[in-house]
Scaffold this motif. Sequence first.
Motif, PDB file in Angstrom:
ATOM      1  N   LEU A  47      -4.580  -2.993  -1.661  1.00 31.46           N
ATOM      2  CA  LEU A  47      -4.408  -3.064  -0.220  1.00 31.46           C
ATOM      3  C   LEU A  47      -2.936  -3.163   0.157  1.00 31.46           C
ATOM      4  CD1 LEU A  47      -6.049  -3.155   2.381  1.00 31.46           C
ATOM      5  CD2 LEU A  47      -6.133  -5.623   2.153  1.00 31.46           C
ATOM      6  N   LYS A  50      -1.258   0.199  -0.325  1.00 35.44           N
ATOM      7  CA  LYS A  50      -1.695   1.127   0.708  1.00 35.44           C
ATOM      8  C   LYS A  50      -0.930   0.864   2.014  1.00 35.44           C
ATOM      9  CE  LYS A  50      -5.837   2.420   3.277  1.00 35.44           C
ATOM     10  NZ  LYS A  50      -7.254   2.117   3.485  1.00 35.44           N
ATOM     11  N   ILE A  51      -0.788  -0.404   2.377  1.00 29.77           N
ATOM     12  CA  ILE A  51      -0.088  -0.750   3.617  1.00 29.77           C
ATOM     13  C   ILE A  51       1.397  -0.416   3.516  1.00 29.77           C
ATOM     14  CG2 ILE A  51       0.639  -2.701   5.048  1.00 29.77           C
ATOM     15  CD1 ILE A  51      -2.125  -3.932   4.487  1.00 29.77           C
ATOM     16  N   GLU A  54       2.290   3.232   4.210  1.00 30.97           N
ATOM     17  CA  GLU A  54       2.095   3.768   5.555  1.00 30.97           C
ATOM     18  C   GLU A  54       3.451   4.071   6.180  1.00 30.97           C
ATOM     19  OE1 GLU A  54      -0.156   0.875   7.700  1.00 30.97           O
ATOM     20  OE2 GLU A  54      -2.023   1.359   6.672  1.00 30.97           O
ATOM     21  N   THR A  68       8.563   5.068   5.160  1.00 31.49           N
ATOM     22  CA  THR A  68       7.516   4.130   4.765  1.00 31.49           C
ATOM     23  C   THR A  68       7.890   2.723   5.219  1.00 31.49           C
ATOM     24  OG1 THR A  68       8.516   3.695   2.609  1.00 31.49           O
ATOM     25  CG2 THR A  68       6.920   5.513   2.736  1.00 31.49           C
ATOM     26  N   LYS A  69       6.881   1.875   5.287  1.00 31.94           N
ATOM     27  CA  LYS A  69       7.125   0.488   5.676  1.00 31.94           C
ATOM     28  C   LYS A  69       8.008  -0.218   4.658  1.00 31.94           C
ATOM     29  CE  LYS A  69       2.997  -0.160   8.450  1.00 31.94           C
ATOM     30  NZ  LYS A  69       1.729  -0.892   8.601  1.00 31.94           N
TER      31      LYS A  69
END
Length: 136
Positions: A47, A50-51, A54, A68-69
């Motif tokens: 998770l 994946k975040i 983003e 990307t973050k």
Amino acid sequence: MAKAKEAGALPDTTVGYKRPPVQSQFKPGQSGNPSGRPKGSQNLKTLFHKIMREEVQLREGEDVRKITKAEAIMRGLVIGALKGDTRSTGTLLRLAEQMGQFEEEERTEITSIQRVIISPQPEDDFPAISDFNKEK
């Protein structure tokens, strides 16, 4: 027991080690954990990755681009460190150390030493050398 099977008696109902009672055994197709982990659920590591992958929009002057973050966070740390924020500086240096940025590259060690003797080709150019060689 062989006689009981031959006579058409009930199946063996012995209960003991590795022989649970027939009524408490799982039936074919029945799950041992019916309220267990649902299919498709993700663990914390998956998770998180994946975040962090983003994309967000970054505005630099007039330009807007997507990054990307994770890159946005790193850019924020660098900008904070440049502005003099000690917490950002400490976090940035700790990340760099964990990634191995402060380790020196391995130097290749000397494994052999070779000695090369160069002698002039024409002895006429160096009469002292030719005299030295004649004396031997």
